[in-house]
Design a protein around this motif. Structure first.
Motif, PDB file in Angstrom:
ATOM      1  N   GLN A 270      42.096  39.395 -20.908  1.00 58.45           N
ATOM      2  CA  GLN A 270      42.104  40.855 -20.952  1.00 58.45           C
ATOM      3  C   GLN A 270      42.728  41.230 -20.218  1.00 58.45           C
ATOM      4  OE1 GLN A 270      38.767  43.482 -21.013  1.00 58.45           O
ATOM      5  NE2 GLN A 270      40.052  45.003 -20.762  1.00 58.45           N
ATOM      6  N   ASP A 271      42.257  40.411 -18.850  1.00 59.54           N
ATOM      7  CA  ASP A 271      43.247  40.333 -16.981  1.00 59.54           C
ATOM      8  C   ASP A 271      44.346  39.582 -16.930  1.00 59.54           C
ATOM      9  OD1 ASP A 271      41.977  37.865 -17.107  1.00 59.54           O
ATOM     10  OD2 ASP A 271      40.307  38.769 -15.438  1.00 59.54           O
ATOM     11  N   ASP A 273      47.501  38.892 -15.545  1.00 59.23           N
ATOM     12  CA  ASP A 273      48.277  39.657 -15.469  1.00 59.23           C
ATOM     13  C   ASP A 273      49.339  40.649 -16.143  1.00 59.23           C
ATOM     14  OD1 ASP A 273      51.297  40.104 -13.215  1.00 59.23           O
ATOM     15  OD2 ASP A 273      49.564  40.222 -11.810  1.00 59.23           O
ATOM     16  N   HIS A 315      47.656  42.902 -25.345  1.00 57.23           N
ATOM     17  CA  HIS A 315      47.405  42.903 -24.520  1.00 57.23           C
ATOM     18  C   HIS A 315      48.422  44.659 -23.359  1.00 57.23           C
ATOM     19  CE1 HIS A 315      47.977  42.266 -20.097  1.00 57.23           C
ATOM     20  NE2 HIS A 315      47.214  41.784 -20.027  1.00 57.23           N
TER      21      HIS A 315
END
Length: 386
Positions: A270-271, A273, A315
């Motif tokens: 999820q994180d 970039d 995303h």
């Protein structure tokens, strides 16, 4: 079925609409190096990752290191640990997002992963059935000897889904256990079993087709709404698919109405970039012609093969790209938000559960699956896995 129909409508959007939107989109910004995990070096998934890596190197100067993994856990562990940017995974990525099967373990639990892109090619995923039997549809499998692969939840789930399409369960067939996937096909050829789950293009399916028993593939009528509803209640990642490549004479001139799901499924955390996620989906779509013929199955990354209402959330930056090219709808956004909320609920449930979980592994798994099902049911969501 409505979801599949929306995908077909989306696929019919004119290319002029896509190209007009792309001209207004942001530029591609990718790092100098990236690391991916993928299937083994002899797999089509690995070959596709290499082809994409070559395109990124030649077009953007981004060097991609591909780490092959022997199994689902070995492919997803580096992603979980943040040691790679992406995983060109299989359907285990969905199991990871749901925290089930091999991920219903104290070292795992539901993973906050996001889809970048997927590939759906010409092959299908189906039950390969001995050709000397009169099996035309999954309903004809009643009473037949069906392979169960010990330790392979994904294959067994696929079999269960096919049986469900025909209104059957494991109780309606004779389950024959095998220690491995290849051994199940040896068993069919030897006359000890009648069917096993596989892809239509796999070597074991070709071997069965060349054997005295031959091979057949159950037809899944795309208009059988009840059958598809039963199938997707068991395995919601399946979609109707006209298979045009496979053992037993399947071709573009002799297609089989069947089912499939994406492979590979390119996921990141999820994180990941935003610039990386956005740059990747834009690069993959704008430079499709540069890699589509460079590896078997790479044609499946085309826009028309992307299911924008599948079972794992995209995303955020991928959503942004689809918004910019003018194909992202309110209905898709509502679906995306529902998937994110489901995942957030699973992660929160896991956090509460793990604090006071049983020590015994069997008790741990059973307790987690019960806690998971209760949390989803209380929220009005289908647990799918019980």
């Amino acid at each position: 079925m409505r979801q599949f129909s929306r995908s077909l409508i989306l696929a019919a959007l004119p290319l002029s609409l896509l190209s007009a939107g792309v001209a207004q989109a942001s530029e591609v910004e990718l790092p100098g190096t990236m690391a991916w995990t993928a299937y083994g070096t002899n797999s089509s998934g690995y070959a596709q990752a290499v082809a994409i890596g070559n395109m990124l190197q030649n077009t953007y100067g981004t060097s991609v290191r591909i780490l092959p993994g022997d199994n689902d856990v070995s492919r997803m562990t580096p992603l979980k640990q943040g040691r790679v940017d992406l995983c060109a995974c299989g359907i285990a990525s969905y199991y990871g997002a749901e925290g089930v099967m091999m991920f219903a373990h104290r070292d795992w639990g539901p993973q906050p992963i996001r889809v970048i892109t997927t590939s759906t090619a010409s092959f299908g995923l189906s039950l390969a059935v001995a050709g000397d039997l009169d099996v035309e549809t999954p309903a004809d499998l009643a009473g037949k000897r069906i392979a169960y692969i010990r330790g392979d939840d994904a294959l067994n789930k696929g079999t269960e889904a096919y049986l469900a399409f025909g209104g059957l369960t494991w109780d309606d067939v004779e389950r024959v256990d095998f220690p491995g996937y290849a051994r199940s096909f040896d068993g069919i050829i030897a006359g000890n079993a009648d069917a096993s789950f596989t892809t239509t293009v796999t070597p074991p399916a070709q071997q069965l087709a060349s054997s005295p028993r031959g091979i057949s593939w159950p037809v899944l009528d795309p208009d059988n709404a009840e059958g598809w509803e039963r199938m997707m209640a068991v395995a919601p990642y399946f979609r109707p698919h006209e298979v045009t490549a496979g053992a037993g004479g399947i071709s573009a001139d002799n297609p089989v109405p069947s089912a499939s799901y994406p492979y590979p499924i390119v996921v990141g955390n999820q994180d990941l970039d935003d610039k990386v996620a956005y740059g990747l989906i834009k690069a993959l779509q704008e430079n499709y012609d540069d890699y589509k013929d460079a590896a078997p199955g790479a044609v499946g990354y085309a826009f028309e093969h992307q299911d924008l209402q599948w079972v794992i959330p995209f995303h955020d930056a991928v959503v942004e790209y689809y918004e910019e090219i003018g194909v992202w709808t309110d209905e898709m956004q509502a679906h995306q938000e529902g998937l994110v909320e489901r995942q957030e609920l699973l992660v929160a449930t896991w956090s509460d559960f793990i604090a006071d979980a049983p020590e015994d592994e069997d008790e741990f798994r059973d307790a987690w699956m019960q806690a998971r099902a209760e949390a989803l049911s209380d929220a009005g969501l289908e647990p799918v896995f019980q």
